[in-house]
Design a protein around this motif. Structure first.
Motif, PDB file in Angstrom:
ATOM      1  N   UNK A  82       0.842  -1.191   0.000  1.00 43.04           N
ATOM      2  CA  UNK A  82       0.000   0.000   0.000  1.00 43.04           C
ATOM      3  C   UNK A  82       0.879   1.243   0.000  1.00 43.04           C
ATOM      4  N   UNK A  83       0.440   2.225  -0.737  1.00 44.98           N
ATOM      5  CA  UNK A  83       1.180   3.492  -0.760  1.00 44.98           C
ATOM      6  C   UNK A  83       0.908   4.223   0.552  1.00 44.98           C
ATOM      7  N   UNK A  84       1.946   4.698   1.176  1.00 51.32           N
ATOM      8  CA  UNK A  84       1.779   5.431   2.434  1.00 51.32           C
ATOM      9  C   UNK A  84       2.521   6.756   2.365  1.00 51.32           C
ATOM     10  N   UNK A  85       2.179   7.616   3.295  1.00 50.27           N
ATOM     11  CA  UNK A  85       2.977   8.834   3.496  1.00 50.27           C
ATOM     12  C   UNK A  85       3.934   8.473   4.620  1.00 50.27           C
ATOM     13  N   UNK A  86       5.199   8.323   4.277  1.00 50.43           N
ATOM     14  CA  UNK A  86       6.133   7.779   5.266  1.00 50.43           C
ATOM     15  C   UNK A  86       6.371   8.790   6.407  1.00 50.43           C
ATOM     16  N   UNK A  87       6.351   8.315   7.626  1.00 55.35           N
ATOM     17  CA  UNK A  87       6.681   9.161   8.779  1.00 55.35           C
ATOM     18  C   UNK A  87       8.209   9.279   8.774  1.00 55.35           C
ATOM     19  N   UNK A  88       8.754  10.505   8.818  1.00 60.05           N
ATOM     20  CA  UNK A  88      10.203  10.642   8.595  1.00 60.05           C
ATOM     21  C   UNK A  88      11.059  10.280   9.812  1.00 60.05           C
ATOM     22  N   UNK A  89      10.724   9.133  10.409  1.00 54.87           N
ATOM     23  CA  UNK A  89      11.444   8.698  11.612  1.00 54.87           C
ATOM     24  C   UNK A  89      11.798   7.226  11.478  1.00 54.87           C
ATOM     25  N   UNK A  90      13.052   6.886  11.748  1.00 53.69           N
ATOM     26  CA  UNK A  90      13.440   5.483  11.842  1.00 53.69           C
ATOM     27  C   UNK A  90      13.316   5.084  13.298  1.00 53.69           C
ATOM     28  N   UNK A  91      12.552   4.051  13.545  1.00 54.30           N
ATOM     29  CA  UNK A  91      12.328   3.595  14.921  1.00 54.30           C
ATOM     30  C   UNK A  91      13.261   2.401  15.162  1.00 54.30           C
ATOM     31  N   UNK A  92      14.198   2.584  16.078  1.00 56.89           N
ATOM     32  CA  UNK A  92      15.176   1.519  16.373  1.00 56.89           C
ATOM     33  C   UNK A  92      14.769   0.855  17.687  1.00 56.89           C
ATOM     34  N   UNK A  93      14.618  -0.453  17.648  1.00 58.80           N
ATOM     35  CA  UNK A  93      14.259  -1.206  18.850  1.00 58.80           C
ATOM     36  C   UNK A  93      15.464  -2.065  19.229  1.00 58.80           C
ATOM     37  N   UNK A  94      15.865  -1.976  20.508  1.00 59.04           N
ATOM     38  CA  UNK A  94      17.067  -2.705  20.932  1.00 59.04           C
ATOM     39  C   UNK A  94      16.784  -3.583  22.147  1.00 59.04           C
ATOM     40  N   UNK A  95      17.246  -4.825  22.074  1.00 64.32           N
ATOM     41  CA  UNK A  95      17.163  -5.743  23.206  1.00 64.32           C
ATOM     42  C   UNK A  95      18.536  -5.984  23.826  1.00 64.32           C
ATOM     43  N   UNK A  96      19.560  -5.878  22.990  1.00 60.53           N
ATOM     44  CA  UNK A  96      20.934  -6.182  23.390  1.00 60.53           C
ATOM     45  C   UNK A  96      21.810  -5.037  22.875  1.00 60.53           C
ATOM     46  N   UNK A  97      22.796  -4.631  23.645  1.00 54.96           N
ATOM     47  CA  UNK A  97      23.671  -3.527  23.211  1.00 54.96           C
ATOM     48  C   UNK A  97      24.495  -3.942  21.992  1.00 54.96           C
ATOM     49  N   UNK A  98      24.560  -3.072  21.006  1.00 57.32           N
ATOM     50  CA  UNK A  98      25.386  -3.302  19.812  1.00 57.32           C
ATOM     51  C   UNK A  98      25.464  -1.994  19.023  1.00 57.32           C
ATOM     52  N   UNK A  99      26.325  -2.001  18.020  1.00 54.43           N
ATOM     53  CA  UNK A  99      26.379  -0.915  17.044  1.00 54.43           C
ATOM     54  C   UNK A  99      26.536   0.466  17.651  1.00 54.43           C
ATOM     55  N   UNK A 132      17.303  11.490  17.382  1.00 49.59           N
ATOM     56  CA  UNK A 132      16.523  12.608  17.940  1.00 49.59           C
ATOM     57  C   UNK A 132      15.698  12.115  19.120  1.00 49.59           C
ATOM     58  N   UNK A 133      15.244  13.066  19.941  1.00 46.35           N
ATOM     59  CA  UNK A 133      14.391  12.732  21.082  1.00 46.35           C
ATOM     60  C   UNK A 133      12.923  12.917  20.683  1.00 46.35           C
ATOM     61  N   UNK A 134      12.026  12.367  21.498  1.00 47.67           N
ATOM     62  CA  UNK A 134      10.590  12.544  21.214  1.00 47.67           C
ATOM     63  C   UNK A 134      10.236  14.029  21.180  1.00 47.67           C
ATOM     64  N   UNK A 135      10.957  14.840  21.970  1.00 41.64           N
ATOM     65  CA  UNK A 135      10.701  16.281  21.996  1.00 41.64           C
ATOM     66  C   UNK A 135      10.960  16.927  20.625  1.00 41.64           C
ATOM     67  N   UNK A 136      12.000  16.449  19.922  1.00 41.58           N
ATOM     68  CA  UNK A 136      12.253  16.979  18.579  1.00 41.58           C
ATOM     69  C   UNK A 136      11.101  16.614  17.648  1.00 41.58           C
ATOM     70  N   UNK A 137      10.627  15.382  17.800  1.00 43.18           N
ATOM     71  CA  UNK A 137       9.554  14.904  16.915  1.00 43.18           C
ATOM     72  C   UNK A 137       8.302  15.748  17.122  1.00 43.18           C
ATOM     73  N   UNK A 138       8.006  16.046  18.409  1.00 46.64           N
ATOM     74  CA  UNK A 138       6.824  16.868  18.727  1.00 46.64           C
ATOM     75  C   UNK A 138       7.057  18.316  18.277  1.00 46.64           C
ATOM     76  N   UNK A 139       8.242  18.847  18.582  1.00 46.77           N
ATOM     77  CA  UNK A 139       8.556  20.245  18.288  1.00 46.77           C
ATOM     78  C   UNK A 139       8.448  20.542  16.792  1.00 46.77           C
ATOM     79  N   UNK A 140       8.980  19.638  15.968  1.00 47.84           N
ATOM     80  CA  UNK A 140       8.977  19.892  14.524  1.00 47.84           C
ATOM     81  C   UNK A 140       7.784  19.261  13.808  1.00 47.84           C
ATOM     82  N   UNK A 142       6.921  16.115  13.265  1.00 47.61           N
ATOM     83  CA  UNK A 142       7.138  14.962  12.374  1.00 47.61           C
ATOM     84  C   UNK A 142       6.090  13.873  12.626  1.00 47.61           C
ATOM     85  N   UNK A 143       5.602  13.820  13.863  1.00 43.06           N
ATOM     86  CA  UNK A 143       4.499  12.907  14.202  1.00 43.06           C
ATOM     87  C   UNK A 143       3.793  13.499  15.416  1.00 43.06           C
ATOM     88  N   UNK A 144       2.478  13.242  15.528  1.00 44.82           N
ATOM     89  CA  UNK A 144       1.725  13.785  16.667  1.00 44.82           C
ATOM     90  C   UNK A 144       1.957  12.900  17.901  1.00 44.82           C
TER      91      UNK A 144
END
Ligand code: TMP
Length: 259
Positions: A82-99, A132-140, A142-144
């Protein structure tokens, strides 16, 4: 046949206009990049494997009620979404420290995190997708706030499901990246999971040997990229019967040797 219209070319995929309004064709390339395009290469057959692996995971997520953009796989390298309007945020989920987490905070790679950690990066290649922090996302904008609540709920749900899916095949889900998109119904929008889930955007370690079965093989010049991706596909039951049997045989031989 009319030439279809290319909408966008990314680092690992090309998007074409789909056959019906509101649909898109995702073409999976063999191109691999790392460190925001500074390192480039080709992993022969990667696109075919990622298309299958992503299809499998999105279908399984759909079956437990996670809304996704996936409609169906069309062929070896393409899927209809499906065509979407992409939210300009990469969501990284981590269980173990790496990278980058290990580098940034000096936590040894492989250390289990006290709880699942979600981080956000602003999707902007020119800036190198900064954290970025959630505050940046709210401030600019990028997502509600409602969208962020939905994104974190879905990310946790996807993580719980994928941890189980991979644990069942002897793989530790270290971390992964998700992207979400909006679909519009008049003035209302809702969020669905978009992009892909494949060894390109996940860290997957063999539970026994800690061997890396993901794009870190390319990022860190470890070699054996395609074999690692194939191993993930094989364990998920996505490769032809003959090859699956080969793995079972190898497993049995290993067990016999171990005794
Ligand atoms: P990182 O440790 O480099 O921040 O990566 C965390 C996870 O997110 C890892 O599984 C790879 C994935 N990822 C992407 O898929 N795309 C990206 O651009 C980045 C930076 C990470």
């Amino acid at each position: 046949m009319a030439r279809r219209r290319q909408i966008y070319e990314g680092k690992a995929k090309i998007l074409y206009e789909g056959p019906e309004p509101g649909t898109i064709i995702q073409y999976f390339k063999d191109d691999a990049t790392a460190f925001n395009n500074q390192k480039k290469g080709t992993i022969n057959g990667k696109g075919v494997l990622n298309n299958r692996i992503s299809e499998h995971i999105f279908t399984a997520l759909g079956a437990i009620g996670v809304p996704t953009h996936f409609i169906r796989r069309l062929n070896m390298r393409e899927q209809l979404v499906r065509q979407v309007e992409i939210v300009p945020i990469e969501v990284i989920v981590r269980n173990v420290a790496a990278g980058s987490l290990s580098q940034r905070l000096g936590i040894e790679e492989g250390e289990q995190l006290p709880r699942t950690l979600i981080e956000y990066c602003y999707k902007d290649d020119a800036l190198g997708d900064p954290l970025v922090a959630e505050e940046h996302i709210a401030c600019f904008g990028w997502a509600s706030q409602d969208e962020m609540n939905e994104i974190t709920d879905m990310a946790i749900r996807v993580n719980d499901f994928m941890c189980g899916l991979f644990a069942a095949i002897g793989i530790r889900l270290v971390d992964f990246k998700l992207e979400f998109g909006r679909i519009w119904d008049n003035e209302y929008s809702r969020l669905i999971l978009a992009d892909e889930i494949s060894p390109d955007g996940c860290r997957l370690w063999d539970m026994k040997s800690n061997e890396k079965l993901d794009k870190d093989r390319f990022r860190r010049d470890l070699g054996g990229e395609v074999e690692a991706y194939q191993e993930v596909a094989r364990r998920l039951g996505l490769l032809p019967e003959g090859e699956t049997n080969e793995v079972v045989d190898l497993d049995q031989q290993r067990k016999k040797r171990g005794k």
